[in-house]
Design a protein around this motif. Structure first.
Motif, PDB file in Angstrom:
ATOM      1  N   THR A 131       0.841  -1.207   0.000  1.00 50.15           N
ATOM      2  CA  THR A 131       0.000   0.000   0.000  1.00 50.15           C
ATOM      3  C   THR A 131       0.867   1.245   0.000  1.00 50.15           C
ATOM      4  N   TYR A 132       1.868   1.254   0.869  1.00 52.03           N
ATOM      5  CA  TYR A 132       2.820   2.378   0.927  1.00 52.03           C
ATOM      6  C   TYR A 132       3.508   2.581  -0.422  1.00 52.03           C
TER       7      TYR A 132
ATOM      8  N   ALA B 129      -5.171   5.844  -0.413  1.00 50.58           N
ATOM      9  CA  ALA B 129      -4.494   4.559  -0.204  1.00 50.58           C
ATOM     10  C   ALA B 129      -3.837   4.500   1.175  1.00 50.58           C
TER      11      ALA B 129
ATOM     12  N   SER C 238       2.567   1.607  -3.484  1.00 58.25           N
ATOM     13  CA  SER C 238       1.672   2.058  -4.555  1.00 58.25           C
ATOM     14  C   SER C 238       1.294   3.528  -4.371  1.00 58.25           C
ATOM     15  N   ALA C 239       1.069   3.948  -3.120  1.00 54.47           N
ATOM     16  CA  ALA C 239       0.699   5.341  -2.863  1.00 54.47           C
ATOM     17  C   ALA C 239       1.823   6.285  -3.264  1.00 54.47           C
TER      18      ALA C 239
ATOM     19  N   THR D 140      -5.951   3.750   4.229  1.00 51.71           N
ATOM     20  CA  THR D 140      -6.450   2.382   4.433  1.00 51.71           C
ATOM     21  C   THR D 140      -5.509   1.550   5.303  1.00 51.71           C
TER      22      THR D 140
ATOM     23  N   PHE E 161      -5.184  10.033  -4.811  1.00 50.61           N
ATOM     24  CA  PHE E 161      -5.042   8.569  -4.745  1.00 50.61           C
ATOM     25  C   PHE E 161      -4.127   8.172  -3.593  1.00 50.61           C
ATOM     26  N   SER E 162      -3.000   8.864  -3.463  1.00 51.16           N
ATOM     27  CA  SER E 162      -2.050   8.538  -2.406  1.00 51.16           C
ATOM     28  C   SER E 162      -2.683   8.713  -1.029  1.00 51.16           C
TER      29      SER E 162
END
Length: 396
Positions: free
Chosen positions: A8-9, A180, A11-12, A183, A176-177
């Motif tokens: 997640t980190y 994300a 991709s963000a 979450t 988006f970041s």
């Protein structure tokens, strides 16, 4: 390494960097084409965007050690999205001027400082120490992809939609970041209250006592002056001297990003083949060589070939140094000091960027592009002495 939290980190931050790559072309192109900025004005713009590292880095580092750095990252994303939305609204209604753009660039830089320091303070809580080098390699690989495709995308969007609307892509990446990162349910980099005592300057004292970290940080400060002068000068050279299109500028930055991408992908095997010290010192020499290619290309009028080759080499040099430097810093720094140590490194390395931008504005205003690039290349090569004459040459 690839836990849900790290994925997640990753991709963000990757999407956020991709959007920022669009702005690398869109923001100065907006200044040059819509507001008629010259080389000096482009230098001021880049300097103001980087100046907050000098002013706020130590404060942000102290906050990152006391508060949840994840929350700082989310707040920085939200504010940057709103700021870019405001720039787009003003540009499309004809109310944007250089003073407002300068102020917006400074504000964007302030929240980029917050995000930048906080993201490295978060990562050790997501990745085991034995996976630190591959994790940094994955992050640098994503940054390389962002520098490869972001500026090219920015040039294409700028050519099709004009510069201001293309900034919407960057604003969307920040949204988006933020979503994300919100979450992530795992408590990230939260430290007991008794470990929060201390002063903002504690990180500076720790770094000053560690010979390898000290030398690497000193080198980063000098080299980033050269690198920022190169990048700012590249925009000035292509847009002002050569009157190139936004797509050409995007392709040049894409070549820089491609070098970044290849080097990030090879970071771990290169470390195994040649060792960390050779990678770090060799990358310094390679960066100067890449800028020298631009100087020769401008003198001999070699056109886009020299621009692409030189930009690729400079881009390749960055991850070869960064992966080793960041991995060492995150491994040897005590957790309760990590935010402040990261802040000192960012203060020196990123705080030097305004000097590079202002130097580029001056050099490319009074000298020919070939001479200006030659001056920057010489300074970049000489900076290698900082590493050679330090304990870095014994880095394992």
């Amino acid at each position: 390494m690839w836990t849900r939290a790290f994925a997640t980190y990753w991709s963000a931050t990757s999407v956020s960097n991709l959007g920022s790559g669009v702005s690398v072309v869109a923001l100065p192109t907006l200044a040059a084409l819509q507001l008629h900025a010259g080389a000096a004005e482009l230098g001021y713009l880049r300097a103001l965007e980087a100046a907050p590292y000098l002013l706020f880095a130590l404060v942000v580092g102290h906050l990152a050690d006391r508060w949840r750095p994840l929350h700082l990252m989310i707040a920085a994303d939200v504010v940057r999205a709103l700021l870019l939305g405001g720039v787009v609204a003003l540009a499309t209604t004809g109310r944007l001027n250089l003073a407002v753009l300068y102020a917006s660039a400074f504000a964007l830089g302030a929240f980029t400082v917050t995000y930048d320091i906080a993201q490295f303070t978060v990562m050790p809580s997501l990745v085991a120490e034995r996976a630190m080098v591959p994790a940094n390699s994955a992050v640098e690989l994503a940054r390389g992809a962002a520098f490869t495709f972001g500026p090219g995308l920015g040039g294409l969007l700028t050519a099709l939609l004009r510069a201001a609307p293309s900034l919407i892509a960057d604003a969307g990446s920040y949204v988006f970041s933020a979503v994300a990162l919100s979450t992530l349910r795992r408590p990230v980099a939260v430290r007991p209250r008794e470990q929060e005592a201390g002063r903002p300057t504690d990180g500076l004292r720790f770094l000053a006592r560690h010979g390898q970290l000290r030398a690497m940080t000193q080198y980063l400060g000098v080299n980033n002056v050269c690198n920022q002068a190169f990048l700012t000068g590249l925009i000035a050279y292509l847009e002002v001297a050569e009157h190139s299109s936004a797509i050409s500028v995007g392709l040049a930055f894409g070549a820089y990003g491609a070098g970044f991408l290849v080097a990030a992908a090879l970071a771990t095997p290169l470390r195994q083949w040649w060792g960390a010290a050779v990678n770090v010192i060799g990358s310094s020499l390679l960066s100067g060589a890449g800028i020298a290619v631009l100087a020769v290309g401008a003198a001999l009028r070699l056109g886009p070939v020299a621009v692409m080759v030189g930009a690729f080499l400079v881009g390749f040099a960055a991850p070869a140094f960064n992966v080793q430097s960041v991995a060492l810093r995150l491994s040897v720094t005590p957790p309760e000091l990590l935010g402040r140590v990261n802040a000192v490194v960012k203060l020196v390395s990123q705080g030097s960027l305004p000097l590079g931008a202002l130097a580029a504005g001056g050099l490319f205003s009074v000298l020919s592009p070939a001479t200006a690039f030659a001056v920057v290349a010489t300074a970049s090569v000489l900076a290698t002495a900082i590493l050679i004459l330090s304990p870095v040459r014994r880095l394992r």
